[in-house]
Design an enzyme around this catalytic site. Structure first.
Site, mmCIF file in Angstrom:
data_model
loop_
_atom_site.group_PDB
_atom_site.id
_atom_site.type_symbol
_atom_site.label_atom_id
_atom_site.label_comp_id
_atom_site.label_asym_id
_atom_site.label_seq_id
_atom_site.Cartn_x
_atom_site.Cartn_y
_atom_site.Cartn_z
ATOM 1 N N CYS A 55 0.848 -1.226 -0.025
ATOM 2 C CA CYS A 55 0.104 -0.029 -0.100
ATOM 3 C C CYS A 55 0.885 1.339 -0.115
ATOM 4 O O CYS A 55 1.860 1.270 0.809
ATOM 5 C CB CYS A 55 -0.681 0.036 1.320
ATOM 6 S SG CYS A 55 -2.009 1.498 1.521
ATOM 7 N N CYS A 58 0.247 3.040 3.835
ATOM 8 C CA CYS A 58 0.510 2.544 4.885
ATOM 9 C C CYS A 58 1.801 1.599 4.712
ATOM 10 O O CYS A 58 2.113 1.075 5.819
ATOM 11 C CB CYS A 58 -0.573 2.049 5.750
ATOM 12 S SG CYS A 58 -1.237 0.781 5.147
ATOM 13 N N CYS A 104 -7.311 -1.090 1.206
ATOM 14 C CA CYS A 104 -6.290 -1.609 2.214
ATOM 15 C C CYS A 104 -7.098 -1.663 3.496
ATOM 16 O O CYS A 104 -7.774 -0.782 4.027
ATOM 17 C CB CYS A 104 -5.215 -0.733 2.141
ATOM 18 S SG CYS A 104 -4.262 -0.924 3.560
ATOM 19 N N CYS A 128 -8.276 -5.994 -9.895
ATOM 20 C CA CYS A 128 -7.976 -4.875 -10.811
ATOM 21 C C CYS A 128 -7.407 -3.613 -9.828
ATOM 22 O O CYS A 128 -8.224 -2.873 -9.395
ATOM 23 C CB CYS A 128 -9.201 -4.413 -11.511
ATOM 24 S SG CYS A 128 -8.627 -3.453 -12.979
#
Length: 143
Positions: A55, A58, A104, A128
């Site tokens: 991510c 984070c 996330c 995707c």
């Protein structure tokens, strides 16, 4: 579509001013306002290196290169996340469609959508994902 109206809380607290400083405008719009980068323009669409996709907000590990496949859709596609804990799924009714948004699960950043048209010999799913929502960390060749 901002996540501010969403009832779910996430463990990672985001500071908007810090995110605006740290992320590119595209990364910010994708992760914080569910924007979508144009097809075939993302940095990781054709990446084939061995490693982990994290991510961009984070740094939570989300996908590994072994689950990536070429779907032809114009965005990086994966048939499964790293594990069942890293992804949050939410029904998305935007743009006159019903889709499943992928976020996330640590910070709530918008990543993309999941569809049921992935490889049948795997999970049958296609995550995707916008390249702008990811950072790639390659594995050293000797691992």
């Amino acid at each position: 579509m901002s996540h501010d109206s969403d009832d779910k809380t996430f463990p990672y607290e985001k500071d908007d001013a810090e995110l605006r400083r740290r992320l590119t405008p595209m990364q910010y719009e994708v992760t914080q306002h569910a924007a979508t980068e144009r097809a075939f323009t993302g940095e990781y669409t054709d990446t084939e290196d061995d490693g982990i996709y994290k991510c961009v907000v984070c740094s939570t590990p989300l996908f590994e290169s072994g689950s990536k496949f070429h779907s032809g859709c114009g965005w990086p596609s994966y048939f499964k996340p790293l594990n069942g804990e890293v992804i949050d799924e939410k029904v998305d009714y935007s743009h006159g469609m019903v889709r499943v948004e992928v976020r996330c699960n640590h910070c709530g950043a918008h990543l993309g959508h999941v569809f049921e048209d992935g490889p049948r010999d795997q999970t049958g799913l296609r995550y995707c994902i916008n390249s702008a929502a990811l950072n790639f960390e390659s594995r050293p060749e000797n691992e």
